[in-house]
Design a protein around this motif. Structure first.
Motif, PDB file in Angstrom:
ATOM      1  N   ALA A   1       8.327   4.886 -12.467  1.00 13.27           N
ATOM      2  CA  ALA A   1       7.629   5.504 -13.607  1.00 13.27           C
ATOM      3  C   ALA A   1       7.312   4.466 -14.690  1.00 13.27           C
ATOM      4  O   ALA A   1       6.381   4.639 -15.466  1.00 13.27           O
ATOM      5  CB  ALA A   1       8.463   6.643 -14.183  1.00 13.27           C
ATOM      6  N   LEU A   2       8.090   3.384 -14.730  1.00 14.59           N
ATOM      7  CA  LEU A   2       7.788   2.297 -15.679  1.00 14.59           C
ATOM      8  C   LEU A   2       6.594   1.464 -15.206  1.00 14.59           C
ATOM      9  O   LEU A   2       6.106   0.609 -15.934  1.00 14.59           O
ATOM     10  CB  LEU A   2       8.988   1.350 -15.828  1.00 14.59           C
ATOM     11  N   GLY A   3       6.187   1.684 -13.959  1.00 14.56           N
ATOM     12  CA  GLY A   3       5.066   0.917 -13.409  1.00 14.56           C
ATOM     13  C   GLY A   3       5.522  -0.277 -12.579  1.00 14.56           C
ATOM     14  O   GLY A   3       4.704  -1.077 -12.119  1.00 14.56           O
ATOM     15  N   ILE A   4       6.849  -0.396 -12.383  1.00 13.63           N
ATOM     16  CA  ILE A   4       7.411  -1.499 -11.592  1.00 13.63           C
ATOM     17  C   ILE A   4       7.484  -1.053 -10.135  1.00 13.63           C
ATOM     18  O   ILE A   4       7.841   0.085  -9.846  1.00 13.63           O
ATOM     19  CB  ILE A   4       8.831  -1.844 -12.110  1.00 13.63           C
ATOM     20  N   ARG A   5       7.142  -1.963  -9.222  1.00 13.04           N
ATOM     21  CA  ARG A   5       7.193  -1.608  -7.807  1.00 13.04           C
ATOM     22  C   ARG A   5       8.560  -1.928  -7.214  1.00 13.04           C
ATOM     23  O   ARG A   5       9.260  -2.812  -7.711  1.00 13.04           O
ATOM     24  CB  ARG A   5       6.077  -2.325  -7.049  1.00 13.04           C
ATOM     25  N   VAL A   6       8.904  -1.212  -6.165  1.00 15.34           N
ATOM     26  CA  VAL A   6      10.206  -1.424  -5.516  1.00 15.34           C
ATOM     27  C   VAL A   6       9.977  -1.716  -4.037  1.00 15.34           C
ATOM     28  O   VAL A   6       9.393  -0.906  -3.317  1.00 15.34           O
ATOM     29  CB  VAL A   6      11.116  -0.174  -5.658  1.00 15.34           C
ATOM     30  N   ALA A   7      10.405  -2.893  -3.597  1.00 14.47           N
ATOM     31  CA  ALA A   7      10.244  -3.274  -2.196  1.00 14.47           C
ATOM     32  C   ALA A   7      11.581  -3.174  -1.470  1.00 14.47           C
ATOM     33  O   ALA A   7      12.638  -3.332  -2.077  1.00 14.47           O
ATOM     34  CB  ALA A   7       9.728  -4.711  -2.105  1.00 14.47           C
ATOM     35  N   MET A   8      11.513  -2.885  -0.189  1.00 12.61           N
ATOM     36  CA  MET A   8      12.725  -2.849   0.630  1.00 12.61           C
ATOM     37  C   MET A   8      12.894  -4.203   1.318  1.00 12.61           C
ATOM     38  O   MET A   8      12.048  -4.617   2.103  1.00 12.61           O
ATOM     39  CB  MET A   8      12.583  -1.727   1.655  1.00 12.61           C
ATOM     40  N   ASP A   9      13.985  -4.882   0.982  1.00 18.37           N
ATOM     41  CA  ASP A   9      14.246  -6.229   1.491  1.00 18.37           C
ATOM     42  C   ASP A   9      15.044  -6.176   2.799  1.00 18.37           C
ATOM     43  O   ASP A   9      15.748  -5.195   3.053  1.00 18.37           O
ATOM     44  CB  ASP A   9      15.056  -6.999   0.427  1.00 18.37           C
ATOM     45  N   ASP A  10      14.937  -7.226   3.578  1.00 12.12           N
ATOM     46  CA  ASP A  10      15.752  -7.405   4.799  1.00 12.12           C
ATOM     47  C   ASP A  10      15.665  -6.204   5.735  1.00 12.12           C
ATOM     48  O   ASP A  10      16.654  -5.845   6.391  1.00 12.12           O
ATOM     49  CB  ASP A  10      17.231  -7.645   4.438  1.00 12.12           C
ATOM     50  N   PHE A  11      14.503  -5.576   5.806  1.00 12.67           N
ATOM     51  CA  PHE A  11      14.389  -4.368   6.633  1.00 12.67           C
ATOM     52  C   PHE A  11      14.690  -4.704   8.093  1.00 12.67           C
ATOM     53  O   PHE A  11      14.225  -5.699   8.633  1.00 12.67           O
ATOM     54  CB  PHE A  11      12.991  -3.738   6.506  1.00 12.67           C
ATOM     55  N   GLY A  12      15.483  -3.848   8.709  1.00  9.86           N
ATOM     56  CA  GLY A  12      15.839  -4.057  10.110  1.00  9.86           C
ATOM     57  C   GLY A  12      17.271  -4.518  10.303  1.00  9.86           C
ATOM     58  O   GLY A  12      17.831  -4.369  11.373  1.00  9.86           O
ATOM     59  N   THR A  13      17.884  -5.054   9.243  1.00 10.85           N
ATOM     60  CA  THR A  13      19.247  -5.568   9.405  1.00 10.85           C
ATOM     61  C   THR A  13      20.301  -4.543   9.008  1.00 10.85           C
ATOM     62  O   THR A  13      21.433  -4.619   9.448  1.00 10.85           O
ATOM     63  CB  THR A  13      19.491  -6.829   8.554  1.00 10.85           C
ATOM     64  N   GLY A  14      19.952  -3.615   8.146  1.00 14.26           N
ATOM     65  CA  GLY A  14      20.951  -2.659   7.662  1.00 14.26           C
ATOM     66  C   GLY A  14      20.874  -1.355   8.425  1.00 14.26           C
ATOM     67  O   GLY A  14      20.830  -1.340   9.656  1.00 14.26           O
ATOM     68  N   TYR A  15      20.821  -0.284   7.687  1.00 16.79           N
ATOM     69  CA  TYR A  15      20.795   1.024   8.326  1.00 16.79           C
ATOM     70  C   TYR A  15      19.411   1.323   8.887  1.00 16.79           C
ATOM     71  O   TYR A  15      19.265   2.107   9.797  1.00 16.79           O
ATOM     72  CB  TYR A  15      21.184   2.102   7.309  1.00 16.79           C
ATOM     73  N   SER A  16      18.395   0.696   8.311  1.00 13.26           N
ATOM     74  CA  SER A  16      17.007   0.935   8.701  1.00 13.26           C
ATOM     75  C   SER A  16      16.749   2.427   8.844  1.00 13.26           C
ATOM     76  O   SER A  16      16.172   2.890   9.826  1.00 13.26           O
ATOM     77  CB  SER A  16      16.664   0.211  10.001  1.00 13.26           C
ATOM     78  N   SER A  17      17.225   3.159   7.859  1.00 18.90           N
ATOM     79  CA  SER A  17      17.114   4.606   7.915  1.00 18.90           C
ATOM     80  C   SER A  17      15.687   5.042   7.628  1.00 18.90           C
ATOM     81  O   SER A  17      15.083   4.664   6.625  1.00 18.90           O
ATOM     82  CB  SER A  17      18.084   5.216   6.903  1.00 18.90           C
TER      83      SER A  17
END
Ligand code: C2E
Ligand code: MG
Ligand code: MG
Length: 324
Positions: A203-219
């Motif tokens: 909502a502040l206009g900041i984007r959120v990226a998912m890092d290291d995808f594939g190594t964790g739960y990858s839910s």
């Protein structure tokens, strides 16, 4: 035994008279073993071993030094370029923390970030990195983006959103140029609250990226719950993607997922031309890695941040161009 965020037990064991000479030593050793059990993922038990004491002292020393590092100007931020694969244009940088220890020299964030997280120091350090990167990006003539890694501890801290708001206000950075990178561990503990925080950040206009995808739960549920700006495929899948069938299948699946959900995918750790060629053929959106550019002080990218040049220099590396 479950390893979820519920209640669990960690056990440290020391034996008399095997390693301990008296009751006091026995308690200390059991405590050291307990510390180790917690460190190694909790819900487990560890027997005291002689080298554990030395390792614990080493870790505590590093924690003490890290406290001093913040005040002592030993921390700095380096910037690694991120490039749009089709046009070859630089789109922005990932900010990465560096610590030059006065005696030990360079210490990898992979080693000191976990210590910072455990000791709570990550809150101050993380705020410092965000402030430094935002101030830096606000000075650029070219409206390039800056991505900053944010730890799970920060996401769950009281008023992280307020901290971000202050940083934007003080730096004057347009929020659309800031992206935070989180790993899935940030979403494990109290997923409901994490979701609220991420929504408030968006909502502040900041984007959120998912890092290291594939190594964790990858839910996949996480991908449905949160609207991530980008998915960063971990570099372990990019290595040899051009001739490792398993990696290729996984990267293609993530790219398909990204395309279906309308989330651009960034490939991390691109080191070889063949990997880049594969990613281009498979329509990956962006790339980052030593082949494109190493993390360096921002002064190395003056041509780009000033807007005089939209691409990276060829230099010793092959220039990134669109090929047929
Ligand atoms: P990350 O966020 O996944 O960052 C990418 C890491 O891969 C960086 O390591 C980068 O230098 C490295 N890398 C990039 N391209 C290549 C390549 O082509 N080959 C290889 N072998 N490596 C490549 P770095 O800088 O050592 O950071 C390690 C991790 O430490 C980061 O992983 C991130 O999780 C954490 N970290 C770094 N800075 C910060 C920070 O300011 N805050 C927090 N919370 N974590 C940070
Ligand atoms: Mg990252
Ligand atoms: Mg990563």
């Amino acid at each position: 035994m479950t390893t979820g965020p519920g209640i669990g037990a960690s056990i440290g064991i020391a034996l008399f008279p095997d390693t301990a000479a008296d009751a006091e030593q026995l308690m200390l050793q059991a405590d050291t073993a307990l510390y180790r059990a917690k460190q190694e993922g909790r819900n487990t038990r560890r027997f005291y071993q002689a080298q554990m004491g030395a390792e614990l002292r080493d870790r505590l020393a590093l924690e003490r030094d890290l406290r001093l590092a913040l005040e002592g100007n030993q921390l700095r931020v380096v910037y690694q370029p991120q490039v749009d694969i089709r046009s070859g244009r630089l789109t922005g940088f990932e900010a990465l923390l560096r610590w030059t220890h006065p005696e030990r020299g360079e210490i990898s964030p992979a080693d000191f970030i976990p210590i910072a997280e455990e000791s709570g120091l990550i809150l101050q350090i993380g705020e410092w990195v965000l402030g430094a990167a935002a101030r830096e990006a606000a000075r650029w003539t070219a409206p390039l983006e800056v991505a900053v890694n944010v730890s799970a501890v920060q996401i769950h801290a009281a008023d992280f959103v307020g901290t971000l708001r202050d940083i934007l206000a003080r730096s004057g950075l347009d929020p659309s140029r800031l992206e935070i990178e989180i790993t899935e561990t940030a979403l494990v503990r109290d997923a409901g609250r994490a979701a609220e925080t991420l929504e408030a950040i968006r909502a502040l206009g900041i984007r959120v990226a998912m890092d290291d995808f594939g190594t964790g739960y990858s839910s996949l549920a996480n991908l449905r719950t949160f609207r991530f700006s980008r998915l960063k495929v971990d570099r372990s899948f990019i290595r040899d993607v051009d001739h490792n069938r398993q990696s290729a299948a996984i990267v293609r699946a993530v790219l398909g997922l990204g395309a279906g959900l309308d989330i651009p995918v960034v490939a991390e750790g691109v080191e070889r031309q063949e990997e880049l060629d594969f990613l281009r053929r498979e329509s990956c959106a962006s790339v980052q890695g030593f082949l494109i550019g190493r993390p360096q002080g921002i002064e190395h990218f003056a041509e780009q941040t000033s807007g005089r040049r939209a691409h990276l220099d060829g230099g010793a590396r092959p220039p990134l161009r669109v090929v047929g």
